[in-house]
Design a protein around this motif. Structure first.
Motif, mmCIF file in Angstrom:
data_model
loop_
_atom_site.group_PDB
_atom_site.id
_atom_site.type_symbol
_atom_site.label_atom_id
_atom_site.label_comp_id
_atom_site.label_asym_id
_atom_site.label_seq_id
_atom_site.Cartn_x
_atom_site.Cartn_y
_atom_site.Cartn_z
ATOM 1 N N VAL A 192 -7.702 -9.719 27.812
ATOM 2 C CA VAL A 192 -6.674 -10.015 26.817
ATOM 3 C C VAL A 192 -7.236 -9.646 25.453
ATOM 4 O O VAL A 192 -8.315 -10.116 25.067
ATOM 5 N N HIS A 193 -6.520 -8.779 24.732
ATOM 6 C CA HIS A 193 -6.886 -8.409 23.367
ATOM 7 C C HIS A 193 -5.841 -8.977 22.415
ATOM 8 O O HIS A 193 -4.641 -8.715 22.576
ATOM 9 N N VAL A 194 -6.280 -9.733 21.420
ATOM 10 C CA VAL A 194 -5.387 -10.286 20.405
ATOM 11 C C VAL A 194 -5.707 -9.626 19.072
ATOM 12 O O VAL A 194 -6.784 -9.834 18.506
ATOM 13 N N LEU A 195 -4.788 -8.800 18.582
ATOM 14 C CA LEU A 195 -4.974 -8.128 17.298
ATOM 15 C C LEU A 195 -4.706 -9.090 16.141
ATOM 16 O O LEU A 195 -3.765 -9.890 16.193
ATOM 17 N N TYR A 196 -5.528 -9.002 15.101
ATOM 18 C CA TYR A 196 -5.338 -9.826 13.914
ATOM 19 C C TYR A 196 -5.620 -8.958 12.696
ATOM 20 O O TYR A 196 -6.760 -8.580 12.432
ATOM 21 N N ASN A 197 -4.569 -8.624 11.953
ATOM 22 C CA ASN A 197 -4.700 -7.741 10.794
ATOM 23 C C ASN A 197 -5.102 -8.550 9.563
ATOM 24 O O ASN A 197 -4.284 -8.892 8.710
ATOM 25 N N ARG A 198 -6.389 -8.840 9.516
ATOM 26 C CA ARG A 198 -6.952 -9.570 8.385
ATOM 27 C C ARG A 198 -8.395 -9.143 8.215
ATOM 28 O O ARG A 198 -9.084 -8.828 9.187
ATOM 29 N N ARG A 199 -8.869 -9.127 6.998
ATOM 30 C CA ARG A 199 -10.232 -8.668 6.728
ATOM 31 C C ARG A 199 -11.244 -9.419 7.588
ATOM 32 O O ARG A 199 -11.224 -10.659 7.655
ATOM 33 N N ALA A 200 -12.115 -8.679 8.248
ATOM 34 C CA ALA A 200 -13.041 -9.270 9.206
ATOM 35 C C ALA A 200 -13.955 -10.305 8.558
ATOM 36 O O ALA A 200 -14.258 -11.349 9.150
ATOM 37 N N GLU A 201 -14.396 -10.026 7.342
ATOM 38 C CA GLU A 201 -15.310 -10.956 6.685
ATOM 39 C C GLU A 201 -14.638 -12.303 6.426
ATOM 40 O O GLU A 201 -15.310 -13.348 6.431
ATOM 41 N N ASP A 202 -13.323 -12.314 6.214
ATOM 42 C CA ASP A 202 -12.608 -13.579 6.035
ATOM 43 C C ASP A 202 -12.506 -14.343 7.355
ATOM 44 O O ASP A 202 -12.663 -15.567 7.393
#
Length: 292
Positions: A217-227
């Protein structure tokens, strides 16, 4: 309480098999993702997470259904490779998803992915619950592809919507690469009534379901990785994390990728940063840099 014996524990461990990335540098360095794993893929929209998902899904389908196209032997993975891809989109319509896949992948990758793809498009139901003005709403055609399933159910609230999605996934997630696109949309739904406890419960449920489905299962999250890495709850909610970065260097932008902890399963003596690019055959690893 019955004690677990060493042979019993070993037999359970042996049931977790590596599913390859089918990207040589990643497989050499890490050996693949453990089956039954739910992974958070976090990064800014231009960092390459979506291209990674398209490419990984296509490469696994090629290895599973057309191994003759591979320069390397895939027989060691045959028992672990999922046999299809289930791609779920909340807000982005199927037309744009398919176009993005076509832009990233080569013809062999794209054809094989589409031949083994179920695309669950919930965008009509999502937008209907998000208070989109009626003048902007219209019924969209799924197009000629049998792979696209228009999902318009969702009830009267985002709580009902998430429950309907979970039921659908439970019916088709077994032995598949399941892609959830995206967690960003569920956070957006929080502005229209989705409770955070429901969102977190959905993610916890995905992690548990992934074990039974025995795929990925892959869950995409469009947010800066460092945050994301600074959020202790979200950063540890699923089995593991892959972080994508887009960095400016003078007039150029370069992309990198880091693989976070998977409970020790992918840990190595030295952490590795992978420099990545998106080219004619999708997402690729260009070089590696070890961190002491």
């Amino acid at each position: 309480m019955d004690e677990v014996t060493t042979p019993e524990a070993k037999s359970v461990s042996a049931g977790v098999r590596p599913i390859p990335f089918k990207m040589q540098a990643l497989d050499v360095a890490l050996g693949g993702l453990p089956s039954g794993t739910a992974t958070l893929l976090a990064g800014a929209p231009d960092a390459g997470g979506d291209a990674f998902v398209y490419t990984h899904a296509a490469q696994v389908m090629l290895a599973r259904h057309d191994p003759g196209l591979y320069p390397t032997d895939v027989s060691q993975y045959r028992g672990a490779l999922p046999d299809r891809v289930v791609y779920l989109t909340f807000r982005t319509g199927s037309r744009h998803i398919l176009h993005a896949m076509d832009e990233v992948l080569d013809q062999y990758q794209f054809d094989t992915l589409i031949d083994n793809l179920t695309l669950l498009d919930y965008s009509d139901a999502f937008l209907g619950l998000a208070d989109v003005p009626a003048g902007f709403s219209r019924d969209r055609e799924a197009g000629p592809l049998d792979a696209v399933e228009r999902r318009v159910k969702g009830g009267d609230s985002f709580q009902d919507f998430v429950e309907a999605v979970a039921q659908d996934l439970d019916e088709c997630g077994e032995n598949a690469v399941v892609v959830v696109d995206s967690l960003s949309d569920l956070y957006l739904a929080g502005q229209f009534g989705l409770e955070e406890r429901t969102l977190l419960g959905f993610l916890l449920g995905l992690q548990e379901a992934a074990v039974d489905w025995d795929g990925l299962v892959h869950v995409l999250y469009n947010r800066r990785a460092e945050d994301v890495r600074r959020e202790p709850v979200l950063n540890t909610l699923l089995n593991g994390n892959v972080y994508f970065y887009s960095n400016d260097k003078g007039f150029d932008t370069y992309r990198t990728m880091r693989v976070g902890s998977f409970g020790g399963a992918l840990d190595r003596e030295e952490q590795v940063v992978f420099q990545t690019l998106i080219g004619g055959t999708g997402f690729r690893v260009k070089s590696t840099k070890k961190l002491g």
